[in-house]
Write an enzyme that holds these catalytic residues in place. Sequence first.
Site, PDB file in Angstrom:
ATOM      1  N   PRO A  34      15.119  30.864  46.956  1.00 40.24           N
ATOM      2  CA  PRO A  34      15.590  31.170  45.614  1.00 40.24           C
ATOM      3  C   PRO A  34      16.351  32.493  45.486  1.00 40.24           C
ATOM      4  CG  PRO A  34      13.202  31.364  45.747  1.00 40.24           C
ATOM      5  CD  PRO A  34      13.661  30.713  47.015  1.00 40.24           C
ATOM      6  N   ASN A  35      17.391  32.414  44.694  1.00 40.84           N
ATOM      7  CA  ASN A  35      18.225  33.568  44.317  1.00 40.84           C
ATOM      8  C   ASN A  35      19.159  34.050  45.425  1.00 40.84           C
ATOM      9  OD1 ASN A  35      17.111  33.876  41.610  1.00 40.84           O
ATOM     10  ND2 ASN A  35      15.242  34.487  42.654  1.00 40.84           N
ATOM     11  N   ARG A  94      23.299  39.833  42.823  1.00 40.16           N
ATOM     12  CA  ARG A  94      21.925  40.335  42.645  1.00 40.16           C
ATOM     13  C   ARG A  94      21.710  41.637  43.431  1.00 40.16           C
ATOM     14  NH1 ARG A  94      17.540  37.334  46.564  1.00 40.16           N
ATOM     15  NH2 ARG A  94      16.098  38.423  45.207  1.00 40.16           N
ATOM     16  N   TYR A  98      20.631  43.945  48.618  1.00 42.31           N
ATOM     17  CA  TYR A  98      21.033  42.760  49.377  1.00 42.31           C
ATOM     18  C   TYR A  98      22.500  42.754  49.816  1.00 42.31           C
ATOM     19  CZ  TYR A  98      16.523  41.141  47.668  1.00 42.31           C
ATOM     20  OH  TYR A  98      15.182  41.032  47.402  1.00 42.31           O
ATOM     21  N   ASN A 142      14.815  31.906  55.470  1.00 39.31           N
ATOM     22  CA  ASN A 142      14.584  33.027  54.575  1.00 39.31           C
ATOM     23  C   ASN A 142      14.031  32.413  53.294  1.00 39.31           C
ATOM     24  OD1 ASN A 142      14.556  35.133  52.794  1.00 39.31           O
ATOM     25  ND2 ASN A 142      16.621  35.871  53.265  1.00 39.31           N
ATOM     26  N   ALA A 197      11.664  34.790  47.685  1.00 35.33           N
ATOM     27  CA  ALA A 197      10.405  35.114  46.981  1.00 35.33           C
ATOM     28  C   ALA A 197       9.264  34.180  47.384  1.00 35.33           C
ATOM     29  CB  ALA A 197      10.625  35.067  45.476  1.00 35.33           C
ATOM     30  N   GLU A 243      11.655  33.626  60.887  1.00 38.08           N
ATOM     31  CA  GLU A 243      11.752  34.148  59.521  1.00 38.08           C
ATOM     32  C   GLU A 243      12.811  35.251  59.471  1.00 38.08           C
ATOM     33  OE1 GLU A 243       8.086  36.128  58.631  1.00 38.08           O
ATOM     34  OE2 GLU A 243       8.554  36.399  56.515  1.00 38.08           O
ATOM     35  N   HIS A 271      14.782  38.092  56.777  1.00 40.00           N
ATOM     36  CA  HIS A 271      14.938  38.736  55.468  1.00 40.00           C
ATOM     37  C   HIS A 271      16.087  39.727  55.557  1.00 40.00           C
ATOM     38  CE1 HIS A 271      11.264  37.000  53.985  1.00 40.00           C
ATOM     39  NE2 HIS A 271      10.709  37.321  55.136  1.00 40.00           N
ATOM     40  N   ARG A 301       9.019  47.652  51.395  1.00 41.89           N
ATOM     41  CA  ARG A 301       9.180  47.466  49.944  1.00 41.89           C
ATOM     42  C   ARG A 301       7.805  47.370  49.246  1.00 41.89           C
ATOM     43  NH1 ARG A 301      13.647  43.095  48.805  1.00 41.89           N
ATOM     44  NH2 ARG A 301      13.357  43.948  46.710  1.00 41.89           N
TER      45      ARG A 301
HETATM   46  C1  DQA Z   1      14.234  38.522  50.749  1.00 44.89           C
HETATM   47  C2  DQA Z   1      13.051  39.456  50.441  1.00 44.89           C
HETATM   48  C3  DQA Z   1      12.134  38.834  49.413  1.00 44.89           C
HETATM   49  O1  DQA Z   1      11.036  39.702  49.138  1.00 44.89           O
HETATM   50  C4  DQA Z   1      12.883  38.592  48.114  1.00 44.89           C
HETATM   51  O2  DQA Z   1      12.046  37.947  47.175  1.00 44.89           O
HETATM   52  C5  DQA Z   1      14.152  37.842  48.323  1.00 44.89           C
HETATM   53  C6  DQA Z   1      14.972  38.114  49.500  1.00 44.89           C
HETATM   54  C7  DQA Z   1      15.259  39.191  51.704  1.00 44.89           C
HETATM   55  O3  DQA Z   1      16.080  38.455  52.243  1.00 44.89           O
HETATM   56  O4  DQA Z   1      15.249  40.407  51.863  1.00 44.89           O
HETATM   57  O5  DQA Z   1      14.570  37.079  47.455  1.00 44.89           O
HETATM   58  O6  DQA Z   1      13.728  37.380  51.413  1.00 44.89           O
END
Ligand code: DQA
Length: 143
Positions: free
Chosen positions: A9-10, A17, A22, A73, A76, A97, A99, A106
Amino acid sequence: MKLLVLNGPNLNMLGIREPAVYGTKNYAALVDFIEQSAKEEGVEADCFQSNHEGVLVDKIQEALGVYDGIVINPAAYTHTSVAILDALKAVSLPAVEVHLSKVSEREDFRQISYAGLACLKRYEGLGFDGYREAIRFLKAYCK
Ligand code: DQA
C-alpha cells in the site's frame, strides 16, 4: 528464472508521498528500475502493486508453480499482516524483504516485520537499489 516483485500500500504514491523519506521518483520509475535490473541480471521479473492485503495474499498464492522467488515490500502491511506472512510460508518460495527507507531507525511500531519472518534476507534504506540487491540475492540463491 522468474521473480515476482510485490509492492504494498501507498507505494503507488511514490514521488508524492513523503519525498524526504521515500524519494522523489514515482512508482513508474521504480518499475522501470526493477525491469532494467532484472534484465541486467538475466532474469524475468513481473511487478505488481496493490493497496489491498487480500489481493497481495492472492498474488503470493498464485506465485506457486509460476515463479522461482518473491521480492516483497509489503509497506505498512509489513508491521501488521500475519496473512501475508502465512501466505509466504504457505507457498514456501524463497522470498526477500525490501524497504526503501531505513525502517530499523524509524518509529517503534515499524520494528516488527511479520513478512520478514518468512524472508531469507532484508534490504532496507537503500532506496530503489534494495530491489536490485534482492534480485541479485535470489539469483545467486536459486543457482
Ligand atoms: C516501507 C516502510 C514501511 O514502514 C512503510 O509503511 C511503507 C514503506 C519502505 O519501503 O520503506 O509504506 O515499506
